[in-house]
Structures are given as C-alpha cells and as structure tokens.
Motif scaffolding. Structure first.
Motif, PDB file in Angstrom:
ATOM      1  N   ARG A 164       0.823  -1.211   0.000  1.00  0.00           N
ATOM      2  CA  ARG A 164       0.000   0.000   0.000  1.00  0.00           C
ATOM      3  C   ARG A 164       0.859   1.263   0.000  1.00  0.00           C
ATOM      4  O   ARG A 164       0.669   2.155  -0.828  1.00  0.00           O
ATOM      5  CB  ARG A 164      -0.927  -0.008   1.220  1.00  0.00           C
ATOM      6  CG  ARG A 164      -1.873   1.155   1.324  1.00  0.00           C
ATOM      7  CD  ARG A 164      -2.707   1.126   2.614  1.00  0.00           C
ATOM      8  NE  ARG A 164      -3.095  -0.195   3.068  1.00  0.00           N
ATOM      9  CZ  ARG A 164      -2.560  -0.820   4.127  1.00  0.00           C
ATOM     10  NH1 ARG A 164      -1.605  -0.250   4.853  1.00  0.00           N
ATOM     11  NH2 ARG A 164      -2.988  -2.019   4.488  1.00  0.00           N
ATOM     12  N   GLU A 165       1.811   1.335   0.926  1.00  0.00           N
ATOM     13  CA  GLU A 165       2.634   2.537   1.050  1.00  0.00           C
ATOM     14  C   GLU A 165       3.510   2.763  -0.182  1.00  0.00           C
ATOM     15  O   GLU A 165       3.671   3.893  -0.641  1.00  0.00           O
ATOM     16  CB  GLU A 165       3.474   2.468   2.321  1.00  0.00           C
ATOM     17  CG  GLU A 165       2.627   2.624   3.566  1.00  0.00           C
ATOM     18  CD  GLU A 165       3.408   2.506   4.859  1.00  0.00           C
ATOM     19  OE1 GLU A 165       4.633   2.208   4.817  1.00  0.00           O
ATOM     20  OE2 GLU A 165       2.799   2.712   5.919  1.00  0.00           O
ATOM     21  N   LEU A 212       2.856   1.638  -3.229  1.00  0.00           N
ATOM     22  CA  LEU A 212       1.947   1.967  -4.328  1.00  0.00           C
ATOM     23  C   LEU A 212       1.648   3.464  -4.324  1.00  0.00           C
ATOM     24  O   LEU A 212       1.764   4.137  -5.347  1.00  0.00           O
ATOM     25  CB  LEU A 212       0.647   1.165  -4.188  1.00  0.00           C
ATOM     26  CG  LEU A 212      -0.438   1.418  -5.201  1.00  0.00           C
ATOM     27  CD1 LEU A 212      -0.058   0.812  -6.540  1.00  0.00           C
ATOM     28  CD2 LEU A 212      -1.747   0.821  -4.728  1.00  0.00           C
ATOM     29  N   ILE A 213       1.318   3.980  -3.173  1.00  0.00           N
ATOM     30  CA  ILE A 213       0.987   5.407  -3.047  1.00  0.00           C
ATOM     31  C   ILE A 213       2.193   6.281  -3.380  1.00  0.00           C
ATOM     32  O   ILE A 213       2.074   7.253  -4.128  1.00  0.00           O
ATOM     33  CB  ILE A 213       0.446   5.707  -1.631  1.00  0.00           C
ATOM     34  CG1 ILE A 213      -0.922   5.033  -1.453  1.00  0.00           C
ATOM     35  CG2 ILE A 213       0.346   7.205  -1.390  1.00  0.00           C
ATOM     36  CD1 ILE A 213      -1.410   4.985  -0.019  1.00  0.00           C
ATOM     37  N   SER A 214       3.367   5.930  -2.878  1.00  0.00           N
ATOM     38  CA  SER A 214       4.539   6.775  -3.118  1.00  0.00           C
ATOM     39  C   SER A 214       5.094   6.633  -4.531  1.00  0.00           C
ATOM     40  O   SER A 214       5.432   7.632  -5.164  1.00  0.00           O
ATOM     41  CB  SER A 214       5.629   6.496  -2.087  1.00  0.00           C
ATOM     42  OG  SER A 214       6.133   5.193  -2.230  1.00  0.00           O
ATOM     43  N   HIS A 215       5.166   5.415  -5.060  1.00  0.00           N
ATOM     44  CA  HIS A 215       5.711   5.207  -6.404  1.00  0.00           C
ATOM     45  C   HIS A 215       4.819   5.803  -7.494  1.00  0.00           C
ATOM     46  O   HIS A 215       5.311   6.242  -8.522  1.00  0.00           O
ATOM     47  CB  HIS A 215       5.913   3.716  -6.690  1.00  0.00           C
ATOM     48  CG  HIS A 215       7.237   3.189  -6.264  1.00  0.00           C
ATOM     49  ND1 HIS A 215       7.544   2.955  -4.953  1.00  0.00           N
ATOM     50  CD2 HIS A 215       8.335   2.868  -6.972  1.00  0.00           C
ATOM     51  CE1 HIS A 215       8.768   2.488  -4.876  1.00  0.00           C
ATOM     52  NE2 HIS A 215       9.279   2.434  -6.086  1.00  0.00           N
ATOM     53  N   LEU A 216       3.527   5.764  -7.270  1.00  0.00           N
ATOM     54  CA  LEU A 216       2.607   6.218  -8.316  1.00  0.00           C
ATOM     55  C   LEU A 216       2.107   7.633  -8.072  1.00  0.00           C
ATOM     56  O   LEU A 216       1.231   8.116  -8.777  1.00  0.00           O
ATOM     57  CB  LEU A 216       1.437   5.245  -8.449  1.00  0.00           C
ATOM     58  CG  LEU A 216       1.861   3.822  -8.841  1.00  0.00           C
ATOM     59  CD1 LEU A 216       0.654   2.907  -8.930  1.00  0.00           C
ATOM     60  CD2 LEU A 216       2.620   3.804 -10.150  1.00  0.00           C
ATOM     61  N   THR A 252      -9.350   1.792   0.398  1.00  0.00           N
ATOM     62  CA  THR A 252      -9.151   0.573   1.192  1.00  0.00           C
ATOM     63  C   THR A 252      -8.271  -0.366   0.377  1.00  0.00           C
ATOM     64  O   THR A 252      -7.966  -0.101  -0.788  1.00  0.00           O
ATOM     65  CB  THR A 252     -10.485  -0.137   1.502  1.00  0.00           C
ATOM     66  OG1 THR A 252     -10.999  -0.709   0.289  1.00  0.00           O
ATOM     67  CG2 THR A 252     -11.508   0.811   2.117  1.00  0.00           C
ATOM     68  N   ASP A 253      -7.913  -1.481   0.961  1.00  0.00           N
ATOM     69  CA  ASP A 253      -7.089  -2.457   0.243  1.00  0.00           C
ATOM     70  C   ASP A 253      -7.869  -3.155  -0.870  1.00  0.00           C
ATOM     71  O   ASP A 253      -7.278  -3.870  -1.678  1.00  0.00           O
ATOM     72  CB  ASP A 253      -6.498  -3.476   1.213  1.00  0.00           C
ATOM     73  CG  ASP A 253      -5.437  -2.850   2.112  1.00  0.00           C
ATOM     74  OD1 ASP A 253      -4.927  -1.761   1.772  1.00  0.00           O
ATOM     75  OD2 ASP A 253      -5.115  -3.452   3.150  1.00  0.00           O
ATOM     76  N   TYR A 276      -5.280  -5.437  -9.575  1.00  0.00           N
ATOM     77  CA  TYR A 276      -6.284  -4.367  -9.600  1.00  0.00           C
ATOM     78  C   TYR A 276      -6.548  -3.704  -8.247  1.00  0.00           C
ATOM     79  O   TYR A 276      -7.270  -2.713  -8.180  1.00  0.00           O
ATOM     80  CB  TYR A 276      -7.596  -4.876 -10.199  1.00  0.00           C
ATOM     81  CG  TYR A 276      -8.169  -6.070  -9.473  1.00  0.00           C
ATOM     82  CD1 TYR A 276      -8.979  -5.903  -8.367  1.00  0.00           C
ATOM     83  CD2 TYR A 276      -7.883  -7.358  -9.899  1.00  0.00           C
ATOM     84  CE1 TYR A 276      -9.494  -6.988  -7.690  1.00  0.00           C
ATOM     85  CE2 TYR A 276      -8.398  -8.460  -9.237  1.00  0.00           C
ATOM     86  CZ  TYR A 276      -9.196  -8.265  -8.140  1.00  0.00           C
ATOM     87  OH  TYR A 276      -9.699  -9.351  -7.473  1.00  0.00           O
ATOM     88  N   SER A 277      -5.980  -4.218  -7.169  1.00  0.00           N
ATOM     89  CA  SER A 277      -6.141  -3.618  -5.835  1.00  0.00           C
ATOM     90  C   SER A 277      -4.963  -4.067  -4.968  1.00  0.00           C
ATOM     91  O   SER A 277      -4.214  -4.971  -5.357  1.00  0.00           O
ATOM     92  CB  SER A 277      -7.465  -4.055  -5.186  1.00  0.00           C
ATOM     93  OG  SER A 277      -7.400  -5.421  -4.808  1.00  0.00           O
ATOM     94  N   VAL A 278      -4.816  -3.456  -3.815  1.00  0.00           N
ATOM     95  CA  VAL A 278      -3.745  -3.868  -2.901  1.00  0.00           C
ATOM     96  C   VAL A 278      -3.912  -5.338  -2.531  1.00  0.00           C
ATOM     97  O   VAL A 278      -2.955  -6.118  -2.565  1.00  0.00           O
ATOM     98  CB  VAL A 278      -3.715  -2.972  -1.639  1.00  0.00           C
ATOM     99  CG1 VAL A 278      -2.773  -3.534  -0.585  1.00  0.00           C
ATOM    100  CG2 VAL A 278      -3.327  -1.544  -2.009  1.00  0.00           C
ATOM    101  N   ASN A 279      -5.134  -5.745  -2.190  1.00  0.00           N
ATOM    102  CA  ASN A 279      -5.366  -7.147  -1.829  1.00  0.00           C
ATOM    103  C   ASN A 279      -5.092  -8.078  -2.999  1.00  0.00           C
ATOM    104  O   ASN A 279      -4.534  -9.167  -2.820  1.00  0.00           O
ATOM    105  CB  ASN A 279      -6.796  -7.350  -1.321  1.00  0.00           C
ATOM    106  CG  ASN A 279      -6.940  -6.949   0.131  1.00  0.00           C
ATOM    107  OD1 ASN A 279      -6.001  -7.023   0.912  1.00  0.00           O
ATOM    108  ND2 ASN A 279      -8.123  -6.498   0.506  1.00  0.00           N
ATOM    109  N   ALA A 280      -5.453  -7.663  -4.214  1.00  0.00           N
ATOM    110  CA  ALA A 280      -5.210  -8.491  -5.393  1.00  0.00           C
ATOM    111  C   ALA A 280      -3.713  -8.610  -5.671  1.00  0.00           C
ATOM    112  O   ALA A 280      -3.226  -9.687  -6.047  1.00  0.00           O
ATOM    113  CB  ALA A 280      -5.940  -7.919  -6.604  1.00  0.00           C
TER     114      ALA A 280
END
Length: 90
Positions: A10-11, A13-17, A28-29, A74-78
């Motif tokens: 999650r973290e 994903l948010i910072s890289h993108l 949410t995840d 397609y999501s953090v959980n995926a």
C-alpha cells in the motif's frame, strides 16, 4: 494476509505512483486502482501507471510480472494475493 506485507504494498503503491491525497479518500485495500471506465470507485490509474506498478514490484520483490498478468493487479489485496501465489510473502 500479513498486515506488514499489505502495508508495504500500500505505502509503496501510493509513493511510487504519486497518488494524490484527495484520491485516497475512502481508499481501502479492496479499492480498484485502475480507471475502469464505469461508475465503480477507483483511483483512476492508467496504463503508464501499470508500467510503474510492474517496476515497483520488481524493485521491491525482485519479481518480473508478465504482461498478461498485469490485469490481475487491480487492488492492494489483489496484488498481495498474486504475489503470494508466486511464493512472495514479505
């Protein structure tokens, strides 16, 4: 699923993108990260972001996601589930 593993994904994903804070309201995840072209809530990422995501996964986990598998992320959980299937758990 290991919470530390999900947090790492999650973290990063948010910072890289470079996802803007406004887009994260209600995130949410399970939130779909790519623009789906319909009314479902999503972060609105595009194909260039998908390339960044694949690069992020390679840098973090040393795993090169095949092009045909990108749609599974397609999501953090995926993403976490996909990496677990590949034997990556942390």
């Amino acid at each position: 699923m290991n919470e530390a593993f999900l947090t790492k994904i999650r973290e990063n994903l948010i910072s890289h993108l470079d996802i803007e804070k406004e887009a994260l309201a209600g995130f949410t995840d399970d939130t779909i990260i790519f623009n789906t072209g319909d009314d479902r809530p999503n972060l609105g990422l595009d194909s260039m972001d998908a390339l960044e995501l694949v690069t992020m996964i390679f840098e973090l986990f040393g795993f090169d996601v095949p092009a045909e598998d990108v749609k599974k992320l397609y999501s953090v959980n995926a993403i976490a589930a996909y990496l677990n299937e590949q034997g990556i758990t942390e």
